[in-house]
Design an enzyme around this catalytic site. Structure first.
Site, PDB file in Angstrom:
ATOM      1  N   THR A 212       0.995  -1.110  -0.050  1.00 50.84           N
ATOM      2  CA  THR A 212       0.065   0.083  -0.142  1.00 50.84           C
ATOM      3  C   THR A 212       0.761   1.249   0.143  1.00 50.84           C
ATOM      4  OG1 THR A 212      -1.940   0.970   0.903  1.00 50.84           O
ATOM      5  CG2 THR A 212      -0.339   0.279   2.520  1.00 50.84           C
ATOM      6  N   ASN A 213       0.299   2.490   0.187  1.00 51.04           N
ATOM      7  CA  ASN A 213       1.165   3.764   0.183  1.00 51.04           C
ATOM      8  C   ASN A 213       0.634   4.465   1.665  1.00 51.04           C
ATOM      9  OD1 ASN A 213      -1.263   5.471  -0.588  1.00 51.04           O
ATOM     10  ND2 ASN A 213      -1.063   4.005  -2.433  1.00 51.04           N
ATOM     11  N   ALA A 214       1.088   5.539   1.422  1.00 52.55           N
ATOM     12  CA  ALA A 214       1.047   6.589   2.851  1.00 52.55           C
ATOM     13  C   ALA A 214      -0.086   7.407   2.838  1.00 52.55           C
ATOM     14  CB  ALA A 214       2.348   7.342   3.076  1.00 52.55           C
ATOM     15  N   SER A 215      -1.162   7.303   1.857  1.00 59.38           N
ATOM     16  CA  SER A 215      -2.423   8.078   1.636  1.00 59.38           C
ATOM     17  C   SER A 215      -3.323   7.748   2.818  1.00 59.38           C
ATOM     18  CB  SER A 215      -3.162   7.709   0.508  1.00 59.38           C
ATOM     19  OG  SER A 215      -4.392   8.421   0.605  1.00 59.38           O
ATOM     20  N   ALA A 279      -4.759   7.449  -4.037  1.00 64.15           N
ATOM     21  CA  ALA A 279      -3.328   7.019  -4.342  1.00 64.15           C
ATOM     22  C   ALA A 279      -3.697   5.623  -4.610  1.00 64.15           C
ATOM     23  CB  ALA A 279      -2.645   7.162  -2.944  1.00 64.15           C
TER      24      ALA A 279
END
Ligand code: CTP
Length: 406
Positions: A212-215, A279
């Site tokens: 995943t990502n930091a959104s 994101a």
């Protein structure tokens, strides 16, 4: 930050007799903090539960109860307050006052004022289950709804009697959201549908792990709220969020990029404005393992094979070319270098009307932060650099840009 919708609005808050009157104090506080001028009228019965001083302290204005003893010596207060109101909220609304309102009685200051106002009403009934389910009460509530009154709740839960059942007043945040929605109904985006994507997608590696990502989803949620406050029907298609879902916004939860693409594409025919703040993962594991990936003795490396996910906005552009919907498409560009050049390239490649460029390396801005510094790039080459602003304010500016584009 000033609340764009509630700031300066005259809200008439009617409080009737019921234990939930104490929660109306919280509502009064929230409305006042948002910048609204709250005129409170209590019924005599309400003052048996909460003192009028509580509401005058919270609203900073005098509270009225009696039709005949007017503190400031103002004549016929019910006519003045009725005329000044932008919105009426009655919370809690007792069975007794509900019946009076349905019939049109004007036997106290609250009922007289409500009979005299042209402002829209939001009501939050609260009473014992049997009183609520009584056919007389049900008929009165249906009469009010038939006149366009917005009814919030009642919910199910613990009642004053100690019993569980329906009749509990809606929470102040829900009443506030309903009030916002009703106030926004004449807003500039009324009759428009706005679809916002939010959050960071999760691409599973195995049943317990994912990429995943930091959104956090904060920007997307702020956009959906701004759309709602401008009168739109707001829809949020969201990957897992680090914050609560907003009230008064439709929502569909997804997890992966593929799921998000499907959820967006099926909704496009009814969408006037699409804002893609999510994101979205560009790559996903080629295959998610069916069972938890184990360490194997002797294997010091694990090589993951990733494959491209579809670009949702490219698919949107293809569908839009045929149908003409959505009318406006706005994307985001999260960049760590060459901000404006990269954003301009994405604007063109994804055939957007506008792109919101944000440098996600700037401290205090972007992913997870409460503020954002963005530049708006338009299809016609115009650029507008905004200062560092709370995400709510950035959302408001983006929605207003969308409004002009439509
Ligand atoms: N986006 C999308 N589908 C994807 C990836 C991104 O619709 N598979 C959307 C995002 O929601 C955003 C815009 O495209 O509105 C740009 O996303 P961003 O991550 O900045 O750029 P990418 O297109 O992924 O390009 P890159 O990762 O190469 O910078």
């Amino acid at each position: 930050m000033a609340d764009r919708l509630l700031s300066g609005k005259h809200i008439l808050l009617g409080v009737t007799g019921g234990i939930a009157a104490y929660k109306a104090a919280d509502l009064c506080s929230k409305l006042t903090q948002a910048g609204a001028q709250v005129d409170v009228i209590m019924t005599e019965a309400a003052t048996r539960f909460v003192g009028s001083l509580t509401f005058s302290a919270l609203s900073g204005r005098s509270v009225r109860v009696d039709m005949w003893t007017e503190p400031g010596g103002q004549p016929i207060p019910h006519v003045q307050m009725a005329a000044a109101a932008d919105l009426v909220i009655v919370a809690p609304l007792s069975a007794n006052t509900l019946a009076k309102l349905a019939v049109g009685l004007a036997d106290n200051l609250l009922t007289a004022t409500l009979l005299a106002t042209a402002a829209p009403w939001v009501v939050a009934p609260a009473m014992e289950s049997h009183m609520w389910s009584n056919p007389a009460t049900q008929a009165h509530a249906a009469t009010l709804r038939g006149r366009g009154v917005v009814q919030v709740g009642p919910g199910v839960g613990r009642l004053a009697s100690g019993a569980q059942g329906v009749g509990r007043m809606a929470e102040p945040v829900e009443i506030l959201a309903a009030a916002r929605q009703r106030l926004a109904q004449q807003g500039p985006l009324a009759n428009h549908r706005v679809l916002v994507t939010a959050g960071g997608t999760q691409e599973p590696l195995d049943p317990v792990r994912f990429i995943t990502n930091a959104s956090s989803g904060k920007m997307g949620v702020a956009l959906a709220e701004a759309a709602r406050d401008l009168g739109a029907v707001a829809m949020l298609v969201h990957a897992p969020l680090a914050i609560a879902l907003p009230f008064g916004v439709e929502h569909a939860a997804v997890r992966t990029a593929l799921e998000m693409r499907d959820a967006v594409l099926t909704r496009l025919p009814a969408t006037d404005i699409l804002i893609a703040a999510a994101a979205v993962a560009d790559f996903r594991p080629a295959a998610a393992a069916g069972q938890k990936i184990k360490k194997t003795p002797g294997h010091e490396e694990l090589v993951l094979r990733l494959v491209r996910t579809p670009d949702i906005l490219v698919d949107v552009a293809a569908q839009r070319a045929g149908s003409g919907w959505p009318k406006v498409v706005i994307g985001f560009a999260a960049e760590t270098e060459n901000l404006l050049a990269n954003a301009a390239a994405k604007l063109a490649a994804k055939q957007l009307d506008m792109i919101v460029a944000n440098d996600v390396t700037e401290p205090g801005s972007g992913f997870g932060a409460d503020d954002n510094r963005v530049t708006l790039l338009y299809r016609d080459g115009r650029q507008e650099a905004l200062p560092l602003l709370p995400k709510e304010e950035v959302a408001w500016r983006i929605l207003n840009a969308a409004r002009e584009l439509i």
